[in-house]
Scaffold this motif. Structure first.
Motif, short mmCIF file in Angstrom:
data_model
loop_
_atom_site.label_atom_id
_atom_site.label_comp_id
_atom_site.label_asym_id
_atom_site.label_seq_id
_atom_site.Cartn_x
_atom_site.Cartn_y
_atom_site.Cartn_z
N ASP A 173 11.59 -0.83 58.75
CA ASP A 173 10.36 0.08 58.40
C ASP A 173 8.93 -0.40 58.60
O ASP A 173 8.27 -0.35 57.57
CB ASP A 173 10.72 0.62 56.96
N ASN A 174 8.67 -0.84 59.53
CA ASN A 174 7.51 -1.36 60.01
C ASN A 174 6.82 -2.40 59.04
O ASN A 174 5.55 -1.96 58.41
CB ASN A 174 6.56 -0.29 60.32
N ASP A 227 10.94 8.47 66.57
CA ASP A 227 11.32 6.96 66.53
C ASP A 227 12.63 6.62 65.70
O ASP A 227 13.05 5.32 66.00
CB ASP A 227 10.03 6.11 66.26
N ARG A 228 12.94 7.28 64.55
CA ARG A 228 13.79 7.01 63.76
C ARG A 228 15.13 8.16 63.99
O ARG A 228 16.29 8.09 63.17
CB ARG A 228 13.39 7.05 62.40
N ASN A 256 12.44 -5.04 56.95
CA ASN A 256 12.60 -5.03 58.49
C ASN A 256 12.74 -3.92 59.17
O ASN A 256 12.42 -3.70 60.03
CB ASN A 256 13.70 -6.12 58.95
N THR A 312 2.64 -3.08 57.56
CA THR A 312 1.74 -1.95 57.81
C THR A 312 1.29 -1.15 56.58
O THR A 312 2.18 -1.50 55.53
CB THR A 312 2.54 -0.99 58.92
N HIS A 368 1.73 2.50 59.23
CA HIS A 368 2.90 3.08 59.69
C HIS A 368 2.99 3.98 60.37
O HIS A 368 2.01 4.95 60.23
CB HIS A 368 3.63 3.28 58.13
N PRO A 369 3.74 4.23 61.36
CA PRO A 369 3.58 5.35 62.37
C PRO A 369 3.50 6.76 61.53
O PRO A 369 3.00 7.55 62.30
CB PRO A 369 4.85 5.22 63.18
N LYS A 408 -1.47 -0.44 64.82
CA LYS A 408 -0.32 -1.28 64.44
C LYS A 408 -0.69 -1.40 62.92
O LYS A 408 0.08 -2.08 62.19
CB LYS A 408 -0.58 -2.53 65.39
#
Length: 186
Positions: free
Chosen positions: A20-21, A87-88, A18, A24, A147-148, A144
């Motif tokens: 970590d994307n 984002d992290r 949950n 994806t 992963h970013p 989407k």
């Protein structure tokens, strides 16, 4: 992760992850550096990056030491860049390492080890497909799927592999061709 036959591994992130994307595709694996990669409480390890690399493979793909030694070409390991994942709020190393096997052999050896906790599925990306994957970034829905961090990882790797000028030319060529095809379809 690049295979002996020049394929890039992509891993689907477990829905159980949950933080970590989940769900994806990641190119390829990401692992936080831990203080235990650097030191044992009293002394620093001289080969801390290789300790981290080994731990990343052990955690992501559940490899034991023998399988890791068999599959991973540690001598090919390179740090390409350091980036900041806004984002992290996390600094990340962008690295590359080559496997001792083709994609099909790598997948055959690793597939039975995949778990519901980390990577749940493996696929490949051809080096020639990198501009296509990068172009999905402009489409919010298509983005989407990945992963970013995948986009920056692929871009840096592509520049490393081809050189900046060739990589830029291939990406621009793909984008112009794609734009022309879209215009002709419309």
């Amino acid at each position: 992760i690049e295979t002996l036959d020049n394929k890039i591994i992509k891993s689907r992130i477990s829905m159980n992850k949950n933080n970590d994307n989940p769900g994806t595709w990641a190119v390829t694996l990401g692992e936080q550096l831990a203080h235990t990669d650097f030191e044992d409480g009293n002394n620093f390890y001289h080969c801390f990056m290789l300790r981290w690399l080994k731990r990343a493979f052990e955690e992501e793909y559940k490899m034991d030491e023998n399988l890791y030694t068999d599959i991973v070409d540690q001598d090919s390991f390179r740090v390409l860049s350091v980036d900041f994942e806004s984002d992290r709020y996390n600094f990340a190393l962008l690295c590359t390492v080559r496997m001792n096997y083709s994609y099909e052999v790598f997948k055959k050896k690793i597939q039975p080890l995949l778990s519901i906790d980390e990577a749940i599925e493996l696929e490949k990306v051809e080096i020639s497909e990198i501009p296509s994957v990068l172009s999905t970034y402009k489409d919010i829905e298509a983005r989407k799927e990945y992963h970013p961090s995948t986009y920056l990882r692929l871009l840096v790797y592509y520049m490393h592999k081809l050189g900046f000028g060739r990589a830029q030319n291939k990406i621009v060529e793909y984008m112009l061709k794609n734009k022309a095809e879209t215009k002709n379809d419309g």
